[in-house]
Structure formats: C-alpha cells, structure tokens
Write a protein that holds these residues in place. Structure first.
Motif, PDB file in Angstrom:
ATOM      1  N   THR A 190       0.829  -1.207   0.000  1.00 45.75           N
ATOM      2  CA  THR A 190       0.000   0.000   0.000  1.00 45.75           C
ATOM      3  C   THR A 190       0.865   1.260   0.000  1.00 45.75           C
ATOM      4  OG1 THR A 190      -0.197   0.165   2.434  1.00 45.75           O
ATOM      5  CG2 THR A 190      -1.813  -1.209   1.286  1.00 45.75           C
ATOM      6  N   ILE A 191       1.979   1.215   0.719  1.00 43.78           N
ATOM      7  CA  ILE A 191       2.894   2.359   0.727  1.00 43.78           C
ATOM      8  C   ILE A 191       3.451   2.594  -0.673  1.00 43.78           C
ATOM      9  CG2 ILE A 191       5.114   3.202   1.592  1.00 43.78           C
ATOM     10  CD1 ILE A 191       4.494   1.689   4.203  1.00 43.78           C
ATOM     11  N   SER A 192       3.869   1.518  -1.334  1.00 42.05           N
ATOM     12  CA  SER A 192       4.408   1.646  -2.693  1.00 42.05           C
ATOM     13  C   SER A 192       3.375   2.212  -3.654  1.00 42.05           C
ATOM     14  CB  SER A 192       4.896   0.278  -3.189  1.00 42.05           C
ATOM     15  OG  SER A 192       5.977  -0.194  -2.405  1.00 42.05           O
ATOM     16  N   GLU A 193       2.124   1.798  -3.495  1.00 42.17           N
ATOM     17  CA  GLU A 193       1.066   2.305  -4.369  1.00 42.17           C
ATOM     18  C   GLU A 193       0.827   3.795  -4.144  1.00 42.17           C
ATOM     19  OE1 GLU A 193      -1.054   0.746  -6.848  1.00 42.17           O
ATOM     20  OE2 GLU A 193       0.797  -0.420  -6.778  1.00 42.17           O
ATOM     21  N   LEU A 194       0.862   4.223  -2.881  1.00 43.46           N
ATOM     22  CA  LEU A 194       0.666   5.645  -2.594  1.00 43.46           C
ATOM     23  C   LEU A 194       1.814   6.473  -3.143  1.00 43.46           C
ATOM     24  CD1 LEU A 194      -0.900   7.927  -1.298  1.00 43.46           C
ATOM     25  CD2 LEU A 194       0.195   7.378   0.889  1.00 43.46           C
ATOM     26  N   VAL A 195       3.054   6.004  -2.939  1.00 42.63           N
ATOM     27  CA  VAL A 195       4.212   6.728  -3.458  1.00 42.63           C
ATOM     28  C   VAL A 195       4.161   6.810  -4.971  1.00 42.63           C
ATOM     29  CG1 VAL A 195       6.732   6.677  -3.672  1.00 42.63           C
ATOM     30  CG2 VAL A 195       5.662   6.206  -1.463  1.00 42.63           C
ATOM     31  N   ALA A 196       3.726   5.734  -5.624  1.00 37.38           N
ATOM     32  CA  ALA A 196       3.611   5.745  -7.080  1.00 37.38           C
ATOM     33  C   ALA A 196       2.614   6.795  -7.544  1.00 37.38           C
ATOM     34  CB  ALA A 196       3.204   4.359  -7.585  1.00 37.38           C
ATOM     35  N   CYS A 197       1.529   6.944  -6.803  1.00 41.55           N
ATOM     36  CA  CYS A 197       0.554   7.989  -7.148  1.00 41.55           C
ATOM     37  C   CYS A 197       1.148   9.378  -6.961  1.00 41.55           C
ATOM     38  CB  CYS A 197      -0.706   7.838  -6.298  1.00 41.55           C
ATOM     39  SG  CYS A 197      -1.808   6.524  -6.837  1.00 41.55           S
ATOM     40  N   TRP A 198       1.849   9.589  -5.844  1.00 37.36           N
ATOM     41  CA  TRP A 198       2.482  10.881  -5.609  1.00 37.36           C
ATOM     42  C   TRP A 198       3.474  11.216  -6.723  1.00 37.36           C
ATOM     43  CZ3 TRP A 198       3.567  10.032   0.308  1.00 37.36           C
ATOM     44  CH2 TRP A 198       2.454  10.469   1.050  1.00 37.36           C
ATOM     45  N   ASP A 199       4.093  10.186  -7.294  1.00 37.70           N
ATOM     46  CA  ASP A 199       5.064  10.403  -8.367  1.00 37.70           C
ATOM     47  C   ASP A 199       4.400  10.700  -9.707  1.00 37.70           C
ATOM     48  OD1 ASP A 199       7.270  10.049  -6.777  1.00 37.70           O
ATOM     49  OD2 ASP A 199       7.517   7.922  -7.243  1.00 37.70           O
ATOM     50  N   GLY A 200       3.111  10.423  -9.827  1.00 40.27           N
ATOM     51  CA  GLY A 200       2.426  10.495 -11.116  1.00 40.27           C
ATOM     52  C   GLY A 200       1.938  11.886 -11.488  1.00 40.27           C
ATOM     53  N   ASP A 201       1.613  12.048 -12.753  1.00 38.95           N
ATOM     54  CA  ASP A 201       1.137  13.330 -13.271  1.00 38.95           C
ATOM     55  C   ASP A 201      -0.242  13.689 -12.727  1.00 38.95           C
ATOM     56  OD1 ASP A 201       3.447  13.671 -14.747  1.00 38.95           O
ATOM     57  OD2 ASP A 201       2.604  12.773 -16.566  1.00 38.95           O
ATOM     58  N   GLU A 202      -1.097  12.683 -12.487  1.00 38.69           N
ATOM     59  CA  GLU A 202      -2.452  12.986 -12.024  1.00 38.69           C
ATOM     60  C   GLU A 202      -2.441  13.629 -10.641  1.00 38.69           C
ATOM     61  OE1 GLU A 202      -5.470  10.026 -14.418  1.00 38.69           O
ATOM     62  OE2 GLU A 202      -4.937   9.528 -12.342  1.00 38.69           O
ATOM     63  N   ALA A 203      -1.590  13.150  -9.759  1.00 36.56           N
ATOM     64  CA  ALA A 203      -1.521  13.748  -8.427  1.00 36.56           C
ATOM     65  C   ALA A 203      -1.034  15.189  -8.509  1.00 36.56           C
ATOM     66  CB  ALA A 203      -0.613  12.933  -7.518  1.00 36.56           C
ATOM     67  N   LYS A 204      -0.048  15.421  -9.346  1.00 38.56           N
ATOM     68  CA  LYS A 204       0.438  16.796  -9.518  1.00 38.56           C
ATOM     69  C   LYS A 204      -0.687  17.704  -9.990  1.00 38.56           C
ATOM     70  CE  LYS A 204       5.242  15.545 -10.604  1.00 38.56           C
ATOM     71  NZ  LYS A 204       5.088  14.084 -10.510  1.00 38.56           N
ATOM     72  N   GLU A 205      -1.478  17.223 -10.941  1.00 34.44           N
ATOM     73  CA  GLU A 205      -2.588  18.013 -11.467  1.00 34.44           C
ATOM     74  C   GLU A 205      -3.699  18.149 -10.427  1.00 34.44           C
ATOM     75  OE1 GLU A 205      -5.509  19.979 -13.809  1.00 34.44           O
ATOM     76  OE2 GLU A 205      -3.312  19.943 -13.784  1.00 34.44           O
ATOM     77  N   GLY A 206      -4.059  17.049  -9.777  1.00 39.47           N
ATOM     78  CA  GLY A 206      -5.175  17.075  -8.829  1.00 39.47           C
ATOM     79  C   GLY A 206      -4.892  17.907  -7.599  1.00 39.47           C
ATOM     80  N   VAL A 207      -3.731  17.704  -6.985  1.00 44.49           N
ATOM     81  CA  VAL A 207      -3.370  18.476  -5.800  1.00 44.49           C
ATOM     82  C   VAL A 207      -3.143  19.937  -6.180  1.00 44.49           C
ATOM     83  CG1 VAL A 207      -1.682  18.757  -3.953  1.00 44.49           C
ATOM     84  CG2 VAL A 207      -2.417  16.460  -4.624  1.00 44.49           C
ATOM     85  N   GLY A 208      -2.499  20.144  -7.341  1.00 45.79           N
ATOM     86  CA  GLY A 208      -2.281  21.513  -7.804  1.00 45.79           C
ATOM     87  C   GLY A 208      -3.592  22.243  -8.040  1.00 45.79           C
TER      88      GLY A 208
END
Length: 260
Positions: free
Chosen positions: A230-248
């Motif tokens: 689960t930690i690896s999956e969360l980190v992978a999301c943080w690394d992704g473009d969608e998180a950058k766009e969504g959080v931004g």
C-alpha cells in the motif's frame, strides 16, 4: 505531552483519545501521526486502561490527510515520500492492533484517512448528520494505506461502491456499508458509545485482548507485505502526473483537467 491529540482516562479505566486539531478539522499531520502511534503503544501497555474511545474535537471527526503535509510530499523525493507514507501506515496499524477495545465516537464528518480511522475501530458510532467519503481519487491519489482496513471493515463488494468514485455519503449509508455500527442523533451519541463500552468492564482484560488478536488473525491478512504494497502504491501515485494536477488544482482553486 501531546500537541495534536489529548488523552483522558476515567476511574473505570475508559480512556478517551481525542484528535485535537479542531481548527484544521482534525486533519492528520506528520506530528499527529507520530503522536497517535505513540499514544496507541502507551494505551496498549497501560494495565489501568480497559477500553479506548476514539473521537475528535470540534465539528469534524477527521478530514483526512493534512493538505500542507500532502503538498510537502508532492515536492519531496521518492525516499522521503516512502518514509512519510510509512508514518501513516504505522499509525493505522498501531491503532488496529491496539490490545484494548477501540470504540469510535464520530461526532462529525470523516473523509479519506478519517474513514480509515473509523475502520480500525472495533465499533464505530456516528451522528446522523455526518458525511463520509473516500475522496482521494479527486486529487489523483488512491485510498492506499487505509485500504486494507476499509476493505476489512466493509468487504470488497461494499467497498467498491465508494472506494473509487470519491462520492460523499451520509450516515445511514455508512451503516449499510458497514463503516458505522449505528447512526444516532447527536444528543444520543454519548449514551450509544457508553452502551458499547459498558459490557467490556465486566470482561477479563487479557481474554478481551486475546479474542481481539484472534479475530484479526482469522480476518483478512494485514501484514508487513500488504502494508509495504500500500505504501508503494501511494508513493507511485504521488510520483504520477495525475496527483500533480489534482493536488495543484485543489490549491489553485480550479477544476482538475479531467473534471467534466
């Protein structure tokens, strides 16, 4: 002793663990995660404590992850992100494995990680007016570290109704989904929680602890391998473009690119 939580214990050995960031709707900061982990260990080894009630100060039970903390993860390197995600995972597991009955007293809304907090309780009682939701996918993230506990509480079929859509739902549906044992009027909340607490005071404490450990052992597996995944999956999301766009988009108060 603590800055983000408080603990009080009555003469019967009933400890009340309160999330105490009312001005932030009890959003979980790195400091709160650390303090909750420490508190769970302290309460678990205190022989005077028979039952723990988990609640929140102010209007909300828990709004999920602190957005400032989340923003820091977006700017961090992968190693730092992994360390920070583990803090959240270890906190949840510390509460989940607490060798005392853990009764959730949800006096207000619970979102994201707040749903995870409700899910690690042995019983969760909420007010009829509360709203809940697993809102991570709106930000380009997923309910990763809370996932094992949410699935354990709800079962896969029920979880899939709300796990991916980020839609909000009311207390009555939370009962149907299995997140809440019951929803009551605000004025009846304390009495409903007390009704869950009282039976334990007539039970042998060690037997209660062993019975809880057995239930966990016989239930869905939540071990180091599952937590690491689960930690690896969360980190992978943080690394992704969608998180950058969504959080931004959230911080810029605009719609994310995928919103229609």
């Amino acid at each position: 002793m603590y800055n983000t939580i408080s603990i009080s214990t009555d003469a019967r050995g009933v400890a009340t663990l309160t999330l105490d960031r009312a001005e932030k709707h009890n959003a979980m900061s790195a400091e709160m995660m650390r303090e909750l982990t420490e508190a769970a260990k302290a309460l678990g080894t205190d022989n005077k404590v028979r039952v723990v009630v988990l609640t929140g100060a102010g209007k909300s039970f828990c709004a999920g992850g602190d957005l400032g903390w989340m923003k820091e993860q977006m700017a961090a390197d992968p190693e730092t992100r992994f360390v920070e995600a583990r803090k959240l995972a270890e906190m949840l597991q510390a509460l989940n494995t607490l060798p005392k009955p853990l009764i959730g007293r949800l006096q207000g809304n619970a979102f994201g990680g707040g749903v995870g907090m409700a899910s690690v309780c042995d019983v969760a009682i909420g007010v009829e007016s509360l709203t809940m939701g697993l809102t991570e996918t709106k930000l380009g993230l997923i309910p990763a570290t809370i996932g094992p506990y949410v699935l354990s509480r709800m079962g896969e079929a029920m979880a899939r109704r709300v796990f991916m859509s980020a839609r909000l739902f009311e207390a009555a549906e939370a009962v149907t989904l299995g997140l809440l044992a019951k929803a009551v009027p605000a004025e009846d909340l304390d009495a409903a929680v007390e009704a869950e607490v009282t039976p334990y005071l007539a039970c042998a404490p060690e037997a209660v602890a062993r019975a809880k450990a057995l239930a966990r052992r016989l239930g869905p597996r939540i071990d180091d391998a599952v937590i690491d995944h689960t930690i690896s999956e969360l980190v992978a999301c943080w690394d992704g473009d969608e998180a950058k766009e969504g959080v931004g988009a959230f911080f810029e108060k605009r719609k994310a690119a995928w919103v229609q």
